[in-house]
Design an enzyme around this catalytic site. Structure first.
Site, PDB file in Angstrom:
ATOM      1  N   ASN A 111      -1.685  39.749  23.237  1.00  0.00           N
ATOM      2  CA  ASN A 111      -2.923  40.025  22.516  1.00  0.00           C
ATOM      3  C   ASN A 111      -2.646  40.057  21.024  1.00  0.00           C
ATOM      4  OD1 ASN A 111      -5.727  40.854  22.184  1.00  0.00           O
ATOM      5  ND2 ASN A 111      -4.897  42.848  21.623  1.00  0.00           N
ATOM      6  N   HIS A 113      -4.133  41.880  17.644  1.00  0.00           N
ATOM      7  CA  HIS A 113      -4.993  43.029  17.310  1.00  0.00           C
ATOM      8  C   HIS A 113      -5.063  43.163  15.803  1.00  0.00           C
ATOM      9  CE1 HIS A 113      -7.000  46.872  17.675  1.00  0.00           C
ATOM     10  NE2 HIS A 113      -6.155  47.360  16.792  1.00  0.00           N
ATOM     11  N   SER A 140      -1.297  42.776  14.323  1.00  0.00           N
ATOM     12  CA  SER A 140      -0.170  42.934  15.255  1.00  0.00           C
ATOM     13  C   SER A 140      -0.374  42.004  16.454  1.00  0.00           C
ATOM     14  CB  SER A 140      -0.092  44.378  15.772  1.00  0.00           C
ATOM     15  OG  SER A 140      -0.049  45.323  14.711  1.00  0.00           O
ATOM     16  N   ASP A 149      -4.201  48.609  23.600  1.00  0.00           N
ATOM     17  CA  ASP A 149      -3.516  48.317  22.324  1.00  0.00           C
ATOM     18  C   ASP A 149      -2.254  49.156  22.138  1.00  0.00           C
ATOM     19  OD1 ASP A 149      -6.766  48.098  20.819  1.00  0.00           O
ATOM     20  OD2 ASP A 149      -5.597  46.573  21.856  1.00  0.00           O
TER      21      ASP A 149
HETATM   22  N1  LIG Z   1      -5.715  47.198  29.355  1.00  0.00           N
HETATM   23  C1  LIG Z   1      -5.834  46.568  28.187  1.00  0.00           C
HETATM   24  N2  LIG Z   1      -6.905  45.775  27.978  1.00  0.00           N
HETATM   25  C2  LIG Z   1      -7.037  45.141  26.780  1.00  0.00           C
HETATM   26  C3  LIG Z   1      -6.090  45.325  25.749  1.00  0.00           C
HETATM   27  C4  LIG Z   1      -4.960  46.166  26.012  1.00  0.00           C
HETATM   28  O1  LIG Z   1      -4.058  46.330  25.158  1.00  0.00           O
HETATM   29  N3  LIG Z   1      -4.866  46.758  27.233  1.00  0.00           N
HETATM   30  N4  LIG Z   1      -6.294  44.732  24.489  1.00  0.00           N
HETATM   31  C5  LIG Z   1      -7.702  44.392  24.240  1.00  0.00           C
HETATM   32  C6  LIG Z   1      -8.045  43.719  22.956  1.00  0.00           C
HETATM   33  N5  LIG Z   1      -8.745  44.699  22.087  1.00  0.00           N
HETATM   34  C7  LIG Z   1      -8.175  44.900  20.854  1.00  0.00           C
HETATM   35  O2  LIG Z   1      -7.220  44.205  20.455  1.00  0.00           O
HETATM   36  C8  LIG Z   1      -9.931  45.374  22.499  1.00  0.00           C
HETATM   37  C9  LIG Z   1     -10.941  44.665  23.149  1.00  0.00           C
HETATM   38  C10 LIG Z   1     -12.104  45.335  23.574  1.00  0.00           C
HETATM   39  C11 LIG Z   1     -12.260  46.704  23.353  1.00  0.00           C
HETATM   40  C12 LIG Z   1     -13.497  47.391  23.853  1.00  0.00           C
HETATM   41  O3  LIG Z   1     -13.749  48.546  23.513  1.00  0.00           O
HETATM   42  N6  LIG Z   1     -14.268  46.670  24.678  1.00  0.00           N
HETATM   43  C13 LIG Z   1     -15.504  47.226  25.307  1.00  0.00           C
HETATM   44  C14 LIG Z   1     -16.668  46.269  25.072  1.00  0.00           C
HETATM   45  C15 LIG Z   1     -16.808  45.962  23.592  1.00  0.00           C
HETATM   46  C16 LIG Z   1     -17.743  44.755  23.365  1.00  0.00           C
HETATM   47  O4  LIG Z   1     -18.129  44.094  24.347  1.00  0.00           O
HETATM   48  O5  LIG Z   1     -18.036  44.495  22.178  1.00  0.00           O
HETATM   49  C17 LIG Z   1     -15.301  47.362  26.819  1.00  0.00           C
HETATM   50  O6  LIG Z   1     -14.466  46.600  27.379  1.00  0.00           O
HETATM   51  O7  LIG Z   1     -16.028  48.184  27.401  1.00  0.00           O
HETATM   52  C18 LIG Z   1     -11.260  47.416  22.700  1.00  0.00           C
HETATM   53  C19 LIG Z   1     -10.093  46.747  22.257  1.00  0.00           C
HETATM   54  C20 LIG Z   1      -8.230  43.538  25.380  1.00  0.00           C
HETATM   55  N7  LIG Z   1      -8.114  44.314  26.571  1.00  0.00           N
HETATM   56  N1  LIG Z   2      -9.753  44.225  19.555  1.00  0.00           N
HETATM   57  C1  LIG Z   2      -9.680  42.799  19.640  1.00  0.00           C
HETATM   58  C2  LIG Z   2     -10.091  42.197  18.328  1.00  0.00           C
HETATM   59  O1  LIG Z   2     -10.841  42.771  17.553  1.00  0.00           O
HETATM   60  N2  LIG Z   2      -9.589  40.984  18.084  1.00  0.00           N
HETATM   61  C3  LIG Z   2      -9.931  40.277  16.889  1.00  0.00           C
HETATM   62  O2  LIG Z   2     -11.089  39.479  17.109  1.00  0.00           O
HETATM   63  C4  LIG Z   2     -11.018  38.378  16.211  1.00  0.00           C
HETATM   64  C5  LIG Z   2     -11.291  37.134  17.039  1.00  0.00           C
HETATM   65  O3  LIG Z   2     -11.464  36.065  16.180  1.00  0.00           O
HETATM   66  P1  LIG Z   2     -11.510  34.579  16.799  1.00  0.00           P
HETATM   67  O4  LIG Z   2     -12.469  34.614  17.965  1.00  0.00           O
HETATM   68  O5  LIG Z   2     -12.023  33.769  15.631  1.00  0.00           O
HETATM   69  O6  LIG Z   2     -10.109  34.213  17.205  1.00  0.00           O
HETATM   70  C6  LIG Z   2      -9.609  38.344  15.608  1.00  0.00           C
HETATM   71  O7  LIG Z   2      -9.630  38.821  14.270  1.00  0.00           O
HETATM   72  C7  LIG Z   2      -8.846  39.293  16.491  1.00  0.00           C
HETATM   73  O8  LIG Z   2      -7.804  39.992  15.790  1.00  0.00           O
END
Ligand SMILES: Nc1nc2c(c(=O)[nH]1)N[C@@H](CN(C=O)c1ccc(C(=O)N[C@@H](CCC(=O)O)C(=O)O)cc1)CN2
Ligand SMILES: NCC(=O)N[C@@H]1O[C@H](COP(=O)([O-])[O-])[C@@H](O)[C@H]1O
Length: 216
Positions: A111, A113, A140, A149
């Site tokens: 992932n 982040h 990251s 994360d």
């Molecule tokens: N188990 C894990 N799942 C995910 C990870 C992880 O490290 N462990 N990374 C995320 C990516 N991410 C940030 O980098 C992230 C993505 C989504 C959310 C979140 O709160 N999602 C909500 C819905 C939000 C929306 O639809 O706009 C949800 O799933 O209810 C937080 C962090 C990917 N998954």
């Molecule tokens: N928590 C997950 C998160 O916020 N990820 C972020 O969403 C964007 C996706 O851009 P993209 O669709 O243009 O690649 C990126 O900036 C990535 O770091």
């Protein structure tokens, strides 16, 4: 060094600029891999168009059509397994994955982040950095574990935060770095140089520090 092409399945939810950077890196010979599929949880993700334009198989699994997170992840796992991917690459994929799903692909889930983990796990990272008066922010790349994360960091890249920055200004500065470092990490994985072992990131048989490989 591995000579066979690693098979990557990319998960998206939106614009797909990181996906585009991967496509461009493959085309330029900077990433010895094949993107075997792109899966989105949102039908309107522009990244699906980017994949179609590149001739890459696409699938939309709309999470709103599933009873709950577990049911969605079962279908997502099934779709990924049908692609026989070596790595599952989250690129703006905005769904929290169940522990069962993560465990099924342990060590193969990556992932990107938009923060300097462990700071600002979750969402809205750029505005949080601005609100906190941070002078430095960044991105990251990490292995995905059940803890949101919280997985071992592979690489980080830092950017300055300016006084008059909006969240969009900062996002653009961070995303310039994202587009540079994610293909690099994937090239390490595809070459068999990058692994997760005992919840640690290992590059060239060396355990990486908690902040990962220090990108220039
Ligand atoms: N188990 C894990 N799942 C995910 C990870 C992880 O490290 N462990 N990374 C995320 C990516 N991410 C940030 O980098 C992230 C993505 C989504 C959310 C979140 O709160 N999602 C909500 C819905 C939000 C929306 O639809 O706009 C949800 O799933 O209810 C937080 C962090 C990917 N998954
Ligand atoms: N928590 C997950 C998160 O916020 N990820 C972020 O969403 C964007 C996706 O851009 P993209 O669709 O243009 O690649 C990126 O900036 C990535 O770091």
């Amino acid at each position: 060094m591995s000579t066979t092409k690693a098979k990557l399945c990319v998960l998206i939810s939106g614009n797909g600029s990181n996906l585009q950077a991967m496509i461009d890196a493959v085309d330029a010979g900077r990433l010895n891999a094949e993107i075997v599929g792109v899966i989105s949880n949102r039908p309107n993700a522009y990244g699906l168009t980017r994949a179609e334009n590149a001739g890459i198989k696409t699938l939309c699994l709309d999470h709103t059509e599933y009873a709950d997170r577990a049911a969605y992840d079962v279908e997502l796992q099934r779709a990924i397994e049908s692609l026989q991917a070596d790595a599952i690459v989250l690129a703006g994929f905005m769904r929290i994955l169940t522990p069962e799903f993560v465990d099924a692909f342990a060590g193969k889930l990556l992932n990107i982040h938009p923060s300097l983990l462990p700071k600002y796990k979750g969402l809205n990272t750029h505005q949080r950095a601005i609100d906190n008066g941070d002078k430095e922010h960044g991105v990251s790349v990490h292995f995905v574990t059940p803890e949101l994360d919280g997985g071992p960091v592979i690489i980080q890249s830092r950017v300055p935060v300016f006084e008059d920055d909006t969240a969009d200004d900062l996002a653009e500065r961070v995303q310039e770095q994202e587009r540079r470092i994610y293909p690099l990490v994937l090239s390490w994985f595809s070459a068999g140089r990058l692994k997760m072992l005992n919840n640690k990131a290992i590059l060239d048989e060396q355990e990486l520090p908690e902040s990962g490989y220090a990108s220039e």
